[in-house]
Scaffold this active site. Structure first.
Site, PDB file in Angstrom:
ATOM      1  N   LYS A  33      70.746  54.389  29.690  1.00  0.00           N
ATOM      2  CA  LYS A  33      72.093  54.924  29.860  1.00  0.00           C
ATOM      3  C   LYS A  33      72.074  55.996  30.931  1.00  0.00           C
ATOM      4  O   LYS A  33      71.119  56.786  30.994  1.00  0.00           O
ATOM      5  CB  LYS A  33      72.596  55.543  28.544  1.00  0.00           C
ATOM      6  CG  LYS A  33      72.989  54.490  27.523  1.00  0.00           C
ATOM      7  CD  LYS A  33      73.880  55.023  26.436  1.00  0.00           C
ATOM      8  CE  LYS A  33      75.311  55.351  26.880  1.00  0.00           C
ATOM      9  NZ  LYS A  33      75.998  54.193  27.519  1.00  0.00           N
ATOM     10  N   GLY A  34      73.050  55.985  31.817  1.00  0.00           N
ATOM     11  CA  GLY A  34      73.091  57.039  32.849  1.00  0.00           C
ATOM     12  C   GLY A  34      74.431  57.753  32.765  1.00  0.00           C
ATOM     13  O   GLY A  34      75.183  57.543  31.825  1.00  0.00           O
ATOM     14  N   GLY A  37      77.708  55.331  32.778  1.00  0.00           N
ATOM     15  CA  GLY A  37      77.544  53.909  32.494  1.00  0.00           C
ATOM     16  C   GLY A  37      76.167  53.555  31.976  1.00  0.00           C
ATOM     17  O   GLY A  37      75.248  54.353  31.984  1.00  0.00           O
ATOM     18  N   SER A  38      76.062  52.302  31.513  1.00  0.00           N
ATOM     19  CA  SER A  38      74.760  51.840  31.010  1.00  0.00           C
ATOM     20  C   SER A  38      74.148  50.930  32.069  1.00  0.00           C
ATOM     21  O   SER A  38      74.859  50.362  32.907  1.00  0.00           O
ATOM     22  CB  SER A  38      74.981  51.050  29.722  1.00  0.00           C
ATOM     23  OG  SER A  38      75.794  49.921  30.020  1.00  0.00           O
ATOM     24  N   ASP A 152      71.609  66.603  38.646  1.00  0.00           N
ATOM     25  CA  ASP A 152      71.091  66.096  37.366  1.00  0.00           C
ATOM     26  C   ASP A 152      69.626  65.693  37.513  1.00  0.00           C
ATOM     27  O   ASP A 152      69.205  64.665  36.992  1.00  0.00           O
ATOM     28  CB  ASP A 152      71.939  64.910  36.875  1.00  0.00           C
ATOM     29  CG  ASP A 152      71.693  64.628  35.392  1.00  0.00           C
ATOM     30  OD1 ASP A 152      72.141  63.573  34.906  1.00  0.00           O
ATOM     31  OD2 ASP A 152      71.016  65.457  34.743  1.00  0.00           O
TER      32      ASP A 152
HETATM   33  N1  LIG Z   1      68.058  56.825  36.252  1.00  0.00           N
HETATM   34  C1  LIG Z   1      68.571  56.801  35.268  1.00  0.00           C
HETATM   35  C2  LIG Z   1      69.241  56.749  34.007  1.00  0.00           C
HETATM   36  C3  LIG Z   1      69.898  55.428  33.858  1.00  0.00           C
HETATM   37  N2  LIG Z   1      68.917  54.366  33.970  1.00  0.00           N
HETATM   38  C4  LIG Z   1      68.494  53.753  35.093  1.00  0.00           C
HETATM   39  C5  LIG Z   1      67.587  52.789  34.705  1.00  0.00           C
HETATM   40  C6  LIG Z   1      66.829  51.884  35.548  1.00  0.00           C
HETATM   41  N3  LIG Z   1      65.746  51.309  34.968  1.00  0.00           N
HETATM   42  C7  LIG Z   1      64.959  50.493  35.700  1.00  0.00           C
HETATM   43  N4  LIG Z   1      63.873  49.936  35.127  1.00  0.00           N
HETATM   44  C8  LIG Z   1      63.424  49.971  33.814  1.00  0.00           C
HETATM   45  C9  LIG Z   1      64.023  50.736  32.801  1.00  0.00           C
HETATM   46  C10 LIG Z   1      63.511  50.687  31.496  1.00  0.00           C
HETATM   47  C11 LIG Z   1      62.394  49.873  31.210  1.00  0.00           C
HETATM   48  C12 LIG Z   1      61.834  49.740  29.815  1.00  0.00           C
HETATM   49  C13 LIG Z   1      60.994  50.917  29.428  1.00  0.00           C
HETATM   50  C14 LIG Z   1      60.382  50.638  28.035  1.00  0.00           C
HETATM   51  N5  LIG Z   1      61.408  50.355  27.055  1.00  0.00           N
HETATM   52  C15 LIG Z   1      62.269  49.229  27.412  1.00  0.00           C
HETATM   53  C16 LIG Z   1      62.924  49.440  28.789  1.00  0.00           C
HETATM   54  C17 LIG Z   1      61.799  49.147  32.230  1.00  0.00           C
HETATM   55  C18 LIG Z   1      62.303  49.201  33.518  1.00  0.00           C
HETATM   56  N6  LIG Z   1      65.208  50.196  36.995  1.00  0.00           N
HETATM   57  C19 LIG Z   1      66.292  50.759  37.577  1.00  0.00           C
HETATM   58  C20 LIG Z   1      67.142  51.610  36.893  1.00  0.00           C
HETATM   59  C21 LIG Z   1      68.248  52.061  37.805  1.00  0.00           C
HETATM   60  C22 LIG Z   1      67.873  51.417  39.130  1.00  0.00           C
HETATM   61  N7  LIG Z   1      66.710  50.605  38.863  1.00  0.00           N
HETATM   62  C23 LIG Z   1      67.466  52.886  33.324  1.00  0.00           C
HETATM   63  N8  LIG Z   1      68.296  53.849  32.906  1.00  0.00           N
END
Ligand SMILES: N#CCCn1cc(-c2nc(Nc3ccc(C4CCNCC4)cc3)nc3c2CCN3)cn1
Length: 308
Positions: A33-34, A37-38, A152
């Site tokens: 979640k950011g 948005g999610s 942030d």
């Molecule tokens: N910043 C910020 C807050 C909002 N936010 C951005 C992302 C994001 N996550 C990833 N990749 C991602 C995320 C989690 C995992 C797992 C970790 C273990 N548990 C299960 C999930 C794996 C890979 N790649 C991205 C983004 C944005 C652009 N590319 C996630 N939250």
């Protein structure tokens, strides 16, 4: 041959956005979640044979007009940023007949720094932590060269691209500093991450490159605490403030604590020179805080020393 996403650049160049068609965007799983948005893992698969690329898609939370405008600003911000230490923008996807939109970004496989450090704490040495810190400094230096304040900066918004590369993400609160000033004053603070905020941001909603430096000090603390939940900034501050504060708001207590020169304690086994750097970032007077360029150089030197 993997077909690149449909690219339609409009007549007026500033709207040259890469358009992802909703019908080819296959949902896979939630990522986090950011602000506003999610974020979901999707495969953009126009050929329909699972050869398409994995992308991270940030969906606008609600199609409230204000949020749509703020979200559009986040898209426009990310669109102009081209830096190895900032998450890459790929394009946008409109749905519900342009009533709602999604931001399509590169997918970073290791997730946020929080989960990564907690999970890998036993095989991450000081050198790698300093390498990550220097990359965040470089990303922030680039951001500041374009007169942006992130507002942030926190470990939850730093993503891990590989074992040796992290990137700054989530530009939902990012603002451009006007040319005739060196700070940005926020009107509607909204739900603020006050435990990462500089004193002047808490008391006057004043944000500048120096308030981002304060937040960077808190990110350093998170990194050298391996993002251990029991030592996270909010918990440490609340222990000091006292959980049963009544009446005056927590931010007043926090501002007084910082005014009285209380600071987050050194993380376990934290090298003294790193804690010293945190304390420099946490100078109450923002003019005394270092620049990201100074911090970046100092950390590079530490990385070299760690190698010897
Ligand atoms: N910043 C910020 C807050 C909002 N936010 C951005 C992302 C994001 N996550 C990833 N990749 C991602 C995320 C989690 C995992 C797992 C970790 C273990 N548990 C299960 C999930 C794996 C890979 N790649 C991205 C983004 C944005 C652009 N590319 C996630 N939250």
């Amino acid at each position: 041959v993997t077909q690149s996403p449909v690219c339609r650049s409009y007549s007026h160049p500033q709207h040259d956005q890469t358009l992802f068609e909703e019908r080819y965007l296959r949902y896979i799983s939630p990522l986090g979640k950011g602000n506003f948005g999610s974020v979901e893992l999707c495969r953009y698969d126009p050929l329909g044979d699972n050869t398409g690329e994995l992308v991270a898609v940030k969906k606008l939370q609600s199609n409230k007009q204000s949020n749509l405008e703020d979200f559009q600003k986040e898209v426009n911000t990310l669109h102009v940023l081209h830096c190895d230490y900032i998450v890459k923008y790929k394009g946008v996807c409109y749905s519900m007949g342009r009533l709602s939109m999604s931001l399509v970004m590169e997918y970073l496989p290791y997730g946020s720094l929080i989960g990564y450090l907690e999970k890998n704490k036993h095989n991450i040495n000081t050198r790698r932590m300093l390498l990550f810190a220097s990359q965040i400094c470089k990303g922030m230096e680039y951001l500041q060269s374009l007169r942006y304040v992130h507002r942030d900066l926190a470990a939850r918004n730093i993503l891990v691209a590989s074992e040796t590369l992290v990137k700054i993400a989530d530009f939902g609160l990012t603002k451009v500093i006007p040319h005739n000033k060196d700070y940005y004053r926020v009107t509607q603070p909204g739900e603020s991450p006050i435990f990462w905020y500089a004193p002047e941001s808490i008391t006057e909603s004043r944000f500048s490159q120096k308030s981002d430096v304060w937040s960077f000090g808190v990110v350093l603390h998170e990194i050298f605490s391996y993002c251990d939940i029991s030592f996270n900034p909010k918990r440490l501050y609340m222990q000091e403030i006292g959980h049963n504060v009544l009446g005056t708001s927590i931010s007043v207590h926090l501002a007084n604590l910082l005014k009285g020169n209380w600071r987050l304690p050194p993380p376990l086994n934290c090298p003294p020179k790193v804690y010293l750097m945190m304390r420099q970032c946490w100078a109450h007077d923002f003019d005394e805080r270092p620049f990201f360029s100074n911090l970046g150089n100092e950390i590079e030197t530490m990385v070299q020393d760690e190698r010897e």
